[in-house]
Design a protein around this motif. Structure first.
Motif, short mmCIF file in Angstrom:
data_model
loop_
_atom_site.label_atom_id
_atom_site.label_comp_id
_atom_site.label_asym_id
_atom_site.label_seq_id
_atom_site.Cartn_x
_atom_site.Cartn_y
_atom_site.Cartn_z
N TRP A 1 34.29 36.63 43.99
CA TRP A 1 34.87 37.33 42.68
C TRP A 1 33.62 37.66 41.96
O TRP A 1 33.68 38.91 41.27
N ILE B 1 32.24 46.66 40.26
CA ILE B 1 33.09 47.26 39.17
C ILE B 1 32.13 47.70 37.91
O ILE B 1 32.07 48.76 37.39
N HIS B 2 31.21 46.73 37.68
CA HIS B 2 30.48 46.78 36.43
C HIS B 2 28.97 47.14 36.55
O HIS B 2 28.19 47.51 35.66
N LEU C 1 39.02 40.57 35.39
CA LEU C 1 39.19 41.54 36.33
C LEU C 1 40.75 42.10 36.07
O LEU C 1 40.96 43.38 36.19
N TYR D 1 33.18 41.62 40.53
CA TYR D 1 32.95 42.06 39.38
C TYR D 1 31.63 42.93 39.22
O TYR D 1 31.64 43.84 38.51
N ASP E 1 40.20 44.96 33.67
CA ASP E 1 39.44 45.78 34.53
C ASP E 1 40.36 46.82 35.46
O ASP E 1 40.34 48.17 35.42
N LEU E 2 41.05 46.18 36.35
CA LEU E 2 41.90 46.71 37.37
C LEU E 2 43.16 47.36 36.66
O LEU E 2 43.78 48.17 37.34
#
Length: 260
Positions: free
Chosen positions: A91, A98-99, A116, A95, A119-120
């Motif tokens: 996980w 993405i970041h 998330l 993360y 975010d998603l």
């Protein structure tokens, strides 16, 4: 597949990408893969891609994603799963992809999943999990949960070995999968038809030799043929200039058969 393109994510072919005269070749499976990847990106569906090591599935997915994601203005999140990582680490790695940075060390799995979820849903994405046979089942289930709500805005692609489909993916994911693409190795006839297009070195070989080498040595692995090409470029000028049995005996020396 192409070997000249330098992908911004996913697998690379290393020195093969810089060789002269390397060209694009595509099997029927990789043509189907392009269509299914486009659908997963466009409709934000779940796609599962399976195949033996070396058949080109990861590179095919990367190429298709690179081509189709910009067309649909979708961000790509590519994560190559590692066998040694636990659920929490997986996980945290997602993360990070993405970041560009990890969540706080104190963040629990539940904390990261909640972040998330936001975010998603914030913009269109396609999430690619390569070597997906290493994804923990509980992580897979939670990803399906994140994908389910109408507010989610991401396509989900699992790419892994053949046992991924029946043995590792939970039924809740299999039942929601839009398509399952099985990428097979090169057939003997594929070897005769595609390898001379891949590089002119292979055009110097007798077609019957290509069939036999594919059956007995490569065992359908495109990766094996790619390594043979790298060796052949270095060694063939010092041999007889053609891919004869004698030349192949030198070029193939110590290479694992099929690498599968």
């Amino acid at each position: 597949m192409t070997t000249q393109l330098q992908l911004p994510y996913g697998p690379h072919w290393g020195t093969l990408a810089s060789l002269d005269d390397v060209a694009t070749v595509e099997t029927d499976a990789l043509l189907r893969l392009r269509v299914r990847v486009d659908e997963a990106i466009r409709r934000r569906t779940i796609l599962v891609v399976t195949g033996r090591f070396g058949t080109g599935k990861s590179f095919g997915v990367a190429r298709a994603v690179e081509e189709r994601a910009p067309v649909h203005d979708v961000d790509v999140v590519w994560l190559e799963m590692q066998a040694s990582t636990g659920q929490r680490d997986q996980w945290h790695e997602l993360y990070y992809e993405i970041h560009g940075y990890y969540p706080a060390k104190s963040a629990t799995i539940g904390d990261v999943i909640r972040m998330l979820k936001h975010d998603l849903a914030e913009r269109p994405r396609v999430l690619v999990l390569d070597e997906a046979q290493e994804v923990h089942k509980q992580v897979s289930k939670q990803l399906r949960w994140l994908h389910e709500p109408k507010s989610s805005d991401f396509g989900l692609i699992f790419s892994g070995t053949p046992n991924l489909w029946h043995d590792l993916l939970p039924g809740a994911i299999r039942s929601r999968t839009g398509h399952h693409v099985k990428v097979k190795g090169l057939s003997d006839e594929d070897a005769v038809k595609l390898l001379p297009q891949f590089h002119p070195i292979f055009a110097t070989a007798d077609p019957d030799d290509l069939r036999r080498w594919n059956r007995t040595r490569a065992r359908g692995s495109f990766r094996w043929w790619a390594r043979i090409l790298e060796n052949a470029v270095d060694l063939l000028p010092h041999l007889d200039g053609k891919l004869t049995d004698r030349a192949m005996a030198v070029i193939c020396a110590d290479l694992p058969e099929g690498m599968s």
